[in-house]
Scaffold this motif. Structure first.
Motif: not given
Length: 317
Positions: A161, A165, A301-302, A305
């Motif tokens: 994660r 990002s 949001l990235s 995802s």
């Protein structure tokens, strides 16, 4: 965590002229985590770094753009893993701590674990570097918050994660500052882990310049402050400029009240110009604050995802 890691782990090692130490680094991490992939990212080394890394069994990738920040950008772009263990290639960090750091990352659902250097050898970490690290870490804490105690550590464990990002905009050693601020700005869960830190191997020299790189890191902090806290940054500028304008205009105003004349026209024009600049700076901060919030939402949001590691594992079961 079981002895055999259930996750795809990548040990990523940024390298520049570490021919003396790189084989030991690769071998130590292969022993500590035999199931992990080991990737050496060579940054135009002029010695035998590449040959030694290959002999040790690492996969070597080349980054032409000079600077650690450029290497970190390629690492997160080119390597796919569930967990990333990033370590410098100078054999100063303890590979045996990596499994515990990974376990902490996964069990506590963290996105970053920073290896806090514990050293007793003067040659391992010079007093000038220690003082500089404390000052720069203090600057980041006062501006962005957080509880980091060793912001400039080159030993870190990241979740996928985090890696996917992270924008990686810096070019050199200031990348550690950017790594820290990224976690703080997205309010990612993070923690630290005490790890031994030893002196470089004989014949190995540090690429870090105490003053030159310290200035670069300080510039990066200012740059990040202006981009991540634009309203606060430009409001400070606006207030300082306005204060100068007021100081310059007080004698003019006093003279005007007493005589009805403005004898120093250039000073009056300068004061007026400074007030205009102050006003513009204030509104620039307002506009950029909105832009920053939008950028932060995109990065968030990235980040979201990529599924949380522990939840993904449970779903697969």
């Amino acid at each position: 965590m079981n002895d055999k890691c259930e996750y795809k782990v990548a040990v990523v090692i940024p390298c520049y002229n570490e021919g003396i130490a790189i084989r030991k680094v690769v071998n130590d991490f292969k022993i500590a985590m035999p199931d992990a992939g080991v990737f050496v990212f060579d940054n135009n080394s002029k010695d035998n770094t590449v040959q030694e890394a290959l002999k040790a069994g690492a996969k070597v990738l080349h980054v032409k753009e000079q600077g650690k920040g450029n290497v970190v950008r390629r690492i997160f772009a080119d390597v796919s893993a569930d967990v990333y263990v990033m370590v410098d290639g100078d054999a100063t960090y303890d590979a045996s701590c990596a499994p515990a750091m990974i376990k902490k990352l996964i069990s506590e659902r963290l996105d970053m674990v920073v290896g806090v250097r514990k050293h007793e050898d003067y040659l391992a970490y010079r007093p000038g570097h220690t003082l500089g690290n404390k000052m720069l870490t203090g600057c980041v804490k006062s501006i962005f918050g957080g509880n980091f105690s060793d912001m400039l550590s080159g030993y870190r464990v990241f979740s996928a994660r985090y890696a996917k990002s992270f924008p990686a905009m810096s070019t050199g050693f200031e990348t550690e500052t950017e790594l820290t601020v990224h976690a703080l700005e997205l309010r990612m869960p993070y923690d630290e882990f005490i790890t031994p830190y030893v002196a470089r191997m004989e014949g190995s020299t540090s690429k870090l310049s105490t003053y030159k790189d310290g200035i670069k890191i300080l510039r990066m902090i200012i740059k990040l402050y202006s981009s991540e806290r634009p309203f606060a940054f430009f409001s400070i500028i606006a207030m300082l400029v306005a204060l100068i304008a007021v100081i310059l205009s007080i004698p003019l105003a006093t003279n005007y009240i007493e005589t009805g004349l403005v004898p120093r026209i250039p000073t009056a024009l300068l004061s007026t110009g400074l007030v205009i600049i102050s006003t513009i700076s204030f509104f620039v901060g307002l506009v950029l604050e909105s832009v920053t919030l939008a950028r932060r939402e995109i990065k968030r949001l990235s980040y979201l995802s990529v599924p949380l590691l522990s939840l993904r594992e449970s779903n697969e079961k």
